[in-house]
Design an enzyme around this catalytic site. Structure first.
Site, PDB file in Angstrom:
ATOM      1  N   ARG A 186      -3.750 -10.980  -2.590  1.00 20.98           N
ATOM      2  CA  ARG A 186      -5.031 -10.628  -1.972  1.00 20.98           C
ATOM      3  C   ARG A 186      -5.910  -9.913  -2.984  1.00 20.98           C
ATOM      4  O   ARG A 186      -5.472  -9.611  -4.096  1.00 20.98           O
ATOM      5  CB  ARG A 186      -4.803  -9.706  -0.770  1.00 20.98           C
ATOM      6  CG  ARG A 186      -4.008  -8.446  -1.138  1.00 20.98           C
ATOM      7  CD  ARG A 186      -4.012  -7.409  -0.044  1.00 20.98           C
ATOM      8  NE  ARG A 186      -3.035  -6.348  -0.253  1.00 20.98           N
ATOM      9  CZ  ARG A 186      -3.182  -5.313  -1.062  1.00 20.98           C
ATOM     10  NH1 ARG A 186      -4.273  -5.206  -1.780  1.00 20.98           N
ATOM     11  NH2 ARG A 186      -2.244  -4.398  -1.164  1.00 20.98           N
ATOM     12  N   GLY A 216       0.793  -1.227   0.000  1.00 21.59           N
ATOM     13  CA  GLY A 216       0.000   0.000   0.000  1.00 21.59           C
ATOM     14  C   GLY A 216       0.820   1.268   0.000  1.00 21.59           C
ATOM     15  O   GLY A 216       0.304   2.346   0.281  1.00 21.59           O
TER      16      GLY A 216
END
Length: 449
Positions: A293, A165
């Site tokens: 993910r 992120g």
């Protein structure tokens, strides 16, 4: 197939997964912290369970508590969403050991690819081009860190080995600033991921960030859902994503996607994954990392393919074959853009938590999709990621998708907190975004202008 799924996440992620679970006819269990008890999706689940106070370490990251909740409510599976425990191999193993299904890749792949330095070693062995990089460097050996930076050549980029992120990534222009930057990055990595391990890459100026979405079953099949351009970022965190990527030769992109697909087949990868790459016209593609993910930006791929990625992820984790999950070969149709609305100051990019006194989003309609976990009157907590909503537009052309996004953002009304909507609008109207050539550092330059 499983019957009851525990959703171990919050806000937009939890609301999105809940929608997929309900559409599949499955039972849902939502967990929430004390700070999130009033968020709208909490009341929409079949079961809702409070798991503790606001700090994530005491709630959404509390593995023992989540496992206990799964046992008590007799959930068959857990969907971790994105962030939190979504790429924690230890948690995935504990879930499986307790007799439940972890809705994600096998723990071995989360472990092998979750460490970014190890992932680079693995992918380089399978022929993927790399920019200059080091392995994990010793935490307290300044001499070794300095030597590694000199060998790469300045500027360098410090990155958490176990992160994602964009959190904890620190660019370093010269040797004088290296020790302090290293210490700061290590502290951020420890706090955010519980792992202070760092490595370095050669800093690439003005690259584009292109990622490739894949679904895979546990029977050896892998399919590409094409690429997304995620170059519009601030401080290495994505703000606008789109699919397909503009201003790159489609054949070059297709060849890269097929090369990546063949690598994933060869290593036996499963369920869901995104391979992130850097691209420059001069050097082409180079490997960045693999996210094991669901991605925040999965909706733009859904918009152009018609594939419900969350439902596919659930089915594949349960052992279904790709041929049963996707009855037709996906094709790209039109163009889609996603904008992330953050509760933050649009100039300084600092979080702006507070009460959503006014929170009026456009109504979802053909060509416009809204994803949020909030409603008017809710409070945006300082304990979590500041994203409050995602707007997704899709149209036959990129120009029309951009125009639809501008109209949707202008119709959005938020009071009580600051948001980055002015920044998003500025980016969408910029010459560089309009041309489809926005680079990773382009938005930061626009903010500073």
């Amino acid at each position: 197939m499983m019957k009851k799924i525990l959703i171990a996440n919050r806000a937009a992620a939890a609301a999105r997964i809940l929608r997929a679970v309900r559409e599949m006819g499955l039972k849902s269990v939502v967990v929430y912290s004390e700070a999130d008890r009033d968020l709208p999706y909490v009341a929409q689940a079949d079961e809702s369970i409070c798991i503790g106070p606001a700090p994530a370490r005491d709630s959404y990251l509390n593995q023992a508590l989540l496992l206990d909740v799964m046992a008590r409510c007799r959930a068959d599976a857990v969907h971790p969403g994105y962030g939190f425990l979504s790429e924690n191999a230890g948690f995935a193993r504990q879930v499986q050991a307790a007799g439940h299904c972890f809705i994600g890749p096998s723990p071995k792949w989360i472990e092998a690819l979750g460490n970014k330095a190890a992932a680079r070693t693995l992918m380089q062995a399978h022929g993927l081009a790399m920019g200059g990089s080091t392995g994990v460097l010793p935490r307290d050996d300044v001499t070794a860190v300095t030597r590694a930076a000199r060998e790469l050549g300045y500027p360098v980029l410090i990155k958490p080995a176990g992160g994602g992120g964009g959190i904890g990534m620190v660019p370093v222009e010269n040797e004088q600033s290296l020790p302090a930057s290293w210490e700061r990055a290590s502290g951020i990595a420890e706090k955010a991921f519980g792992d202070s391990a760092l490595y370095m890459e050669r800093f690439v100026r003005e690259p584009r960030h292109i990622e490739f979405q894949f679904l895979a079953d546990r029977h050896g099949e892998v399919i590409s859902l094409f690429e997304r351009d995620c170059s519009t970022q601030r401080r290495y965190q994505k703000v606008i994503e789109e699919a397909p990527a503009a201003a790159i030769d489609p054949q070059v992109v297709e060849e890269m996607a097929e090369q990546l697909r063949q690598v994933l087949i060869k290593i036996g990868y499963d369920v869901i994954g995104t391979v992130e790459m850097l691209y420059t016209p001069e050097s082409g593609f180079s490997f960045l990392e693999v996210n094991t993910r669901l991605q925040v930006e999965h909706a733009v791929t859904e918009a152009i393919t018609g594939v419900d990625i969350v439902q596919a992820q659930i089915s594949l984790a349960a052992g279904e074959r790709l041929s049963n999950v996707l009855t037709q070969t996906p094709k790209r149709n039109g163009h889609a853009i996603e904008a992330r609305i953050y509760a933050e100051d649009p100039v300084r990019c600092l979080p702006s938590p507070g009460l959503l006194r006014v929170f009026q989003l456009p109504q979802s309609s053909i060509g416009l999709r809204i994803e949020t976990g909030y409603a008017e009157g809710n409070r945006v907590s300082s304990h979590y990621d500041p994203m409050v909503a995602k707007l997704i537009t899709n149209a036959n052309s990129r120009d029309d998708a951009i125009l639809s996004m501008i109209n949707a953002l202008e119709a959005t009304q938020v009071e009580g907190i600051k948001t980055n909507i002015p920044t998003i609008l500025k980016a969408l109207r910029s010459d560089r975004f309009q041309a489809g050539t926005m680079a990773v550092d382009g938005l930061q330059a626009l903010i500073a202008a």
